[in-house]
Design an enzyme around this catalytic site. Structure first.
Site, mmCIF file in Angstrom:
data_model
loop_
_atom_site.group_PDB
_atom_site.id
_atom_site.type_symbol
_atom_site.label_atom_id
_atom_site.label_comp_id
_atom_site.label_asym_id
_atom_site.label_seq_id
_atom_site.Cartn_x
_atom_site.Cartn_y
_atom_site.Cartn_z
ATOM 1 N N GLY A 122 0.798 -1.220 0.000
ATOM 2 C CA GLY A 122 0.000 0.000 0.000
ATOM 3 C C GLY A 122 0.831 1.270 0.000
ATOM 4 O O GLY A 122 0.321 2.359 0.216
ATOM 5 N N SER A 126 4.271 -0.647 -5.780
ATOM 6 C CA SER A 126 3.926 -1.728 -6.687
ATOM 7 C C SER A 126 4.241 -3.124 -6.208
ATOM 8 O O SER A 126 4.894 -3.914 -6.893
ATOM 9 C CB SER A 126 4.633 -1.519 -8.012
ATOM 10 O OG SER A 126 3.723 -0.969 -8.851
ATOM 11 N N SER A 128 2.078 -5.289 -6.096
ATOM 12 C CA SER A 128 1.321 -6.218 -6.953
ATOM 13 C C SER A 128 2.092 -6.541 -8.236
ATOM 14 O O SER A 128 2.143 -7.691 -8.655
ATOM 15 C CB SER A 128 -0.077 -5.676 -7.254
ATOM 16 O OG SER A 128 -0.001 -4.394 -7.791
ATOM 17 N N ASP A 173 4.530 -0.272 -13.988
ATOM 18 C CA ASP A 173 4.993 -1.029 -12.818
ATOM 19 C C ASP A 173 5.573 -2.379 -13.224
ATOM 20 O O ASP A 173 6.639 -2.787 -12.758
ATOM 21 C CB ASP A 173 3.831 -1.253 -11.836
ATOM 22 C CG ASP A 173 3.190 0.054 -11.423
ATOM 23 O OD1 ASP A 173 3.741 1.115 -11.748
ATOM 24 O OD2 ASP A 173 2.132 0.008 -10.776
HETATM 25 C C1 GLA Z 1 -0.200 2.738 -10.698
HETATM 26 C C2 GLA Z 1 -0.433 1.960 -11.991
HETATM 27 C C3 GLA Z 1 0.530 2.429 -13.089
HETATM 28 C C4 GLA Z 1 0.539 3.930 -13.230
HETATM 29 C C5 GLA Z 1 0.664 4.612 -11.873
HETATM 30 C C6 GLA Z 1 0.501 6.102 -11.965
HETATM 31 O O1 GLA Z 1 1.032 2.429 -10.145
HETATM 32 O O2 GLA Z 1 -0.295 0.579 -11.788
HETATM 33 O O3 GLA Z 1 0.226 1.790 -14.289
HETATM 34 O O4 GLA Z 1 -0.593 4.372 -13.919
HETATM 35 O O5 GLA Z 1 -0.291 4.121 -10.943
HETATM 36 O O6 GLA Z 1 1.558 6.656 -12.648
#
Ligand code: GLA
Length: 388
Positions: A122, A126, A128, A173
């Site tokens: 959170g 990233s 995930s 990401d």
């Molecule tokens: C998240 C999404 C990405 C991107 C960002 C914002 O991390 O997974 O694809 O859009 O937000 O930049």
């Protein structure tokens, strides 16, 4: 990164005592270029030294997956042929990526998997994508002779989000997690998918993340609404210019945006305005980095924060507060990082200011919100890989 033995000991304990192969994939930071990926623009991410590690082994069954989430102490078994898939949100990443890899021709059969992570959940780093690329790397190796390309694994990760997790994310990401390289940021053109490694050694400066610990979760968040706003503006511009081809906001100019301002309404207009500005800022950061002008980089980061907060409206009180403290302390650049609605700020700070900035941020944030922000020093690490 975690120790292999930590994951291995759980894998052995929770299954049949045999070992498998171990894979790791990182989370990411992003210097600049937010919400530009699904708009065909540029992003500037890098992988971090924190991520997900998984031990995996084919279990000889046709389609039974036995999965153990070490951090949650949660075990879920499911069948790849079950169209509903598992309910646990973490297990849906495994189910989703397995089906996406099958679509790419990998003959995925039943397997056992245990995994753990040290990307803060959170925080907008990233976790995930780290899971998706780690599991994709493992399945590609175990069942696919590593025939699936890195780009296809990126797209399989993104498709997992779209098709099984309800987040219509872009490719930043998963790209950063798969392609990351120690010491390098990457400038990716999300339309052409061309990218370049930028060695990042900012002499006299460092990057630090301050985590507001406000829970950031994109599933069920207004993230998809933001994407819809952008697509709506593109649709209107296309309708006005049937002779042209407008796929994303990348294809649209400031003038064209002004032409549809009244039709699309104030909110969608502001969203698109941020995206057009952000595209230019990423290019500005590239030039500034080439010239070694970190003060310019920082200035653009503050502009991004302002846009994400006021126009794109993905910030929150706590992140604006952290941004204000950075400004007051004379920090070179600071902005909300990632999808938004919580998570971290990324800060470019001069070495001589670092200690004072972190101490001030902790103290002031604690006075106001009753807890300190978490502090993560950024170390830019490698992308997805097999460890053993
Ligand atoms: C998240 C999404 C990405 C991107 C960002 C914002 O991390 O997974 O694809 O859009 O937000 O930049």
């Amino acid at each position: 990164m975690m120790e292999i033995d930590f994951v291995r000991s759980r894998f052995i304990k929770h299954f049949d005592g045999k070992t498998g192969n171990v894979y790791a994939s990182p989370g990411r930071i992003n210097l600049i270029g937010e919400h530009t990926d699904y708009n065909g623009g540029f992003v500037f991410p890098g992988a971090v030294d924190k991520g997900v590690m998984a031990e995996m082994r084919a279990n000889g069954t046709e389609d039974t997956v036995m999965a153990y989430a070490i951090d949650l102490k949660d075990r879920v078994d499911f069948h790849l042929n079950d169209p509903a898939g598992p309910k646990a949100s973490w297990a849906r990443y495994i189910y989703g990526i397995a089906l996406e890899m099958k679509k790419l021709g990998v003959p995925v059969k039943g397997f056992n998997i245990a995994f753990a992570g040290d990307v803060p959940l959170g925080a907008g780093m990233s976790s995930s994508a780290a899971m998706e690329s780690c599991f994709a790397c493992g399945l590609n190796d175990i069942f696919g002779d590593n025939k699936v390309s890195q780009w296809d694994m990126v797209l399989a990760g993104q498709a997992t989000e779209h098709n099984y997790c309800g987040v219509n994310c872009g490719i930043m990401d998963q790209f950063a997690s798969v392609f990351g390289k120690a010491g390098c940021l990457m400038r990716l053109d999300c339309r052409s998918r061309e990218f370049e490694y930028f060695p990042f050694k900012p002499d006299g400066y460092r990057l630090v993340l301050l985590d507001s610990v406000v829970k950031h979760q994109l599933a069920g968040s207004p993230y998809n609404d933001r994407r819809n706003s952008c697509e709506n503006v593109v649709k209107h511009i296309q309708a006005k210019h049937p002779e042209g081809k407008f796929e994303t906001l990348r294809d649209c100019t400031w003038e064209q945006l002004e032409e549809v301002k009244a039709e699309v309404g104030e909110e969608d207009y502001k969203r698109a305005k941020f995206v057009l500005g952000e595209k230019d800022r990423v290019l500005g950061v590239c030039d500034a980095l080439n010239e070694g002008d970190y003060e310019k980089v920082g200035e653009l980061m503050y502009q991004t924060h302002e846009g994400l907060s006021k126009d794109y409206e993905v910030s929150c009180e706590e992140l604006d507060f952290l941004n204000d403290i950075a400004k007051e302390c004379g920090v070179t650049g600071s902005r909300i990082m990632g999808g938004g609605f919580g998570g971290c700020t990324i800060n470019l700070v001069r070495n001589d200011l670092y200690k004072q900035f972190v101490a001030t941020a902790k103290q002031k944030f604690n006075e106001k919100y009753g807890h300190e922000p978490k502090v993560y020093d950024v170390v830019i690490g490698d992308g997805s890989r097999k460890l053993c």
